[in-house]
Every structure is written in structure tokens, then in C-alpha cells.
Design a protein around this motif. Sequence first.
Motif, short mmCIF file in Angstrom:
data_model
loop_
_atom_site.label_atom_id
_atom_site.label_comp_id
_atom_site.label_asym_id
_atom_site.label_seq_id
_atom_site.Cartn_x
_atom_site.Cartn_y
_atom_site.Cartn_z
N ASN A 179 0.80 -1.23 0.00
CA ASN A 179 0.00 0.00 0.00
C ASN A 179 0.83 1.27 0.00
OD1 ASN A 179 -2.24 -1.67 0.17
ND2 ASN A 179 -2.21 -1.64 2.40
N GLY A 180 2.07 1.17 0.43
CA GLY A 180 2.91 2.36 0.48
C GLY A 180 3.45 2.70 -0.90
N ASN A 181 3.55 3.99 -1.18
CA ASN A 181 4.12 4.44 -2.45
C ASN A 181 5.21 5.47 -2.17
OD1 ASN A 181 2.59 3.06 -4.44
ND2 ASN A 181 0.84 4.39 -3.98
N ALA A 182 6.26 5.35 -2.94
CA ALA A 182 7.36 6.31 -2.84
C ALA A 182 7.93 6.51 -4.23
CB ALA A 182 8.44 5.81 -1.89
N GLU A 183 8.56 7.65 -4.41
CA GLU A 183 9.24 7.88 -5.68
C GLU A 183 10.69 7.44 -5.52
OE1 GLU A 183 10.71 11.80 -7.59
OE2 GLU A 183 8.68 11.45 -8.38
N GLY A 184 11.11 6.59 -6.43
CA GLY A 184 12.48 6.10 -6.39
C GLY A 184 13.28 6.65 -7.56
N THR A 185 14.56 6.77 -7.36
CA THR A 185 15.45 7.22 -8.43
C THR A 185 16.58 6.21 -8.59
OG1 THR A 185 16.76 8.53 -6.87
CG2 THR A 185 15.00 9.67 -8.03
N VAL A 186 17.18 6.21 -9.76
CA VAL A 186 18.29 5.31 -10.03
C VAL A 186 19.50 5.82 -9.25
CG1 VAL A 186 19.81 4.37 -11.79
CG2 VAL A 186 17.39 4.72 -12.30
N LYS A 187 19.96 5.02 -8.31
CA LYS A 187 21.13 5.39 -7.51
C LYS A 187 22.42 4.92 -8.16
CE LYS A 187 23.44 4.68 -3.17
NZ LYS A 187 23.75 3.72 -2.19
N GLU A 188 22.32 3.77 -8.81
CA GLU A 188 23.52 3.14 -9.38
C GLU A 188 23.10 2.29 -10.56
OE1 GLU A 188 26.81 -0.19 -7.93
OE2 GLU A 188 25.30 0.52 -6.53
N LEU A 189 23.97 2.19 -11.54
CA LEU A 189 23.79 1.27 -12.66
C LEU A 189 24.88 0.21 -12.57
CD1 LEU A 189 22.99 3.83 -15.49
CD2 LEU A 189 21.39 2.30 -14.35
N VAL A 190 24.47 -1.02 -12.34
CA VAL A 190 25.41 -2.12 -12.19
C VAL A 190 25.70 -2.67 -13.58
CG1 VAL A 190 25.80 -4.39 -11.17
CG2 VAL A 190 24.52 -2.65 -9.91
N THR A 191 26.97 -2.71 -13.93
CA THR A 191 27.38 -3.18 -15.25
C THR A 191 27.62 -4.69 -15.21
OG1 THR A 191 28.44 -1.06 -15.71
CG2 THR A 191 29.09 -2.92 -17.09
N VAL A 192 27.09 -5.36 -16.21
CA VAL A 192 27.24 -6.81 -16.36
C VAL A 192 27.84 -7.05 -17.74
CG1 VAL A 192 26.04 -9.02 -16.38
CG2 VAL A 192 25.18 -7.16 -14.96
N TYR A 193 28.92 -7.80 -17.78
CA TYR A 193 29.57 -8.08 -19.06
C TYR A 193 29.07 -9.41 -19.61
CZ TYR A 193 32.60 -4.26 -17.75
OH TYR A 193 33.06 -3.03 -17.40
N ARG A 194 28.64 -9.40 -20.85
CA ARG A 194 28.13 -10.60 -21.52
C ARG A 194 28.97 -10.88 -22.76
NH1 ARG A 194 25.43 -12.60 -17.53
NH2 ARG A 194 23.68 -11.37 -16.86
N ARG A 195 28.96 -12.14 -23.17
CA ARG A 195 29.67 -12.48 -24.40
C ARG A 195 29.13 -13.79 -24.94
NH1 ARG A 195 35.69 -14.46 -23.09
NH2 ARG A 195 35.38 -15.65 -24.96
#
Length: 150
Positions: A41-57
Motif C-alpha cells: 500500500n505504500g508508495n514512494a518515488e524512487g530514483t536510479v542510484k547506481e547502474l550495475v554493469t554486467v559483461y556478456r559475451r
Amino acid sequence: MDKSMGIIFLVIFLILAALFYAVWRNYQKMNRVLNQAHNLNGNAEGTVKELVTVYRRNRSFRWKNEYPVIAYNVNGQTYETALAFAEKRAGSYDMNDRYTVCYLPEDPTVCIVEEFRSKMQSNTKQKLVGMVVLVFFMINMLFAAITSFI
């Protein structure tokens, strides 16, 4: 078959069992949140704090993906949720992106980022299918190990 093949099958079974356990724990965690979605029931506005990089190949290419870590405030305390299931190509997310976070008022760590709810549900179904496939292979490896010891 000889006993050495039985030992190999048993080792493969144990590796698959460990993989199954890891997928099952992750599935449980996500499913617990989705099952409580009606209580968020709770609502909050969230923001991107960090972008986690993942390497694929694969055989031909290498690329970078990323997934966001969303920070949101509830009663003056900051909480974070990592959305590893929302992985996309690098550059898809912006540090200024804002999202709606629905959380459980009694435990704000239990949350769903509304914009990623369908992606979370889809990921949970994929994990369930993966677990069924793993169980199939685990049973085959266990029977192969047992029959080689008999």
C-alpha cells in the motif's frame, strides 16, 4: 557401466542440485514479493542510484548490459532495491530516471518497482520453467548414478 561413471553422474547431480537450490532461493524471494503485491500500500518515488554493469559475451561478440539499483525514502530512511531481472543494454537507463516504488508499510524492504512488475512476473515464470528442467536432469543423473552402482 562401471563405478567411476556412477561417481561422475553423482557429481553432475550434486552440481545440478546446487544450481537448483540457488535458482529456487531466488524464485522464492521474488515470488514472496509478488504474492504480497496486494498488500503493498505504500508508495514512494524512487530514483536510479547506481547502474550495475554486467559483461556478456558469446562466441562472436562481447557487450555490456546494466541494471538499475533504485533508491527510495520511507519515513526519512533510504532503502534500495537492485533490479537484476531488468537487465538491458548499457545506455538504456539514465541516472535521472524516476520510478514508482510500492512497498509494504510494515517492511519497506519488501517492494515492487511498478514499472518493472510485469518483467518481474515474467522472470519468475522463467525461473519456474528452469527449475522444472533442472529437476528433470537431476532425476536422470541420479538414476544413472544409482544404476551404475548396482
